[in-house]
Motif scaffolding. Structure first.
Motif: not given
Length: 117
Positions: A32-33, A101-102, A106-109
């Motif tokens: 994540v960023v 959120q991008e 299935g997770k926020i990157i």
């Protein structure tokens, strides 16, 4: 498999329950960023976990957080929040913020926060 609306709704509910760090562990990608406005982004889950822990430990009084609007698109969510708290370094903060959120796998990157100073 949960939809993005279900995921962002659960994430928001966890934040409202005072479980923001639990939400971070559950919904954020290892790569994540995260970025505040146009500031230099923080790279990776470990660095962002530390940033989140430092932020929450510096709140001296929490008066409320309310999601005002939620938008879901293809691979993206946006939440408009209203926050009201006192921070040990910044003083009283009462403001509206948009979090974008991008999602990947299935997770926020990537997440970027937009707010006035």
């Amino acid at each position: 498999m949960l939809t993005l609306l279900e995921k962002i709704s659960d994430l928001n509910d966890l934040v409202l329950q005072g479980k923001a760090l639990e939400a971070f562990e559950k919904y954020y990608h290892d790569e994540v960023v995260m970025q505040e406005n146009e500031n230099v982004p923080t790279q990776g889950k470990a660095a962002n976990r530390q940033r989140e822990q430092e932020f929450f430990s510096a709140i001296t009084e929490f008066r409320g957080a309310h999601p005002l609007k939620v938008t879901v698109g293809e691979g993206i969510t946006m939440v408009q929040w209203h926050y009201d708290y006192t921070h040990k370094n910044w003083g009283v903060r009462n403001y509206t913020q948009v979090s974008v959120q991008e999602w990947q796998d299935g997770k926020i990157i990537k997440e970027q926060f937009f707010y006035g100073n």
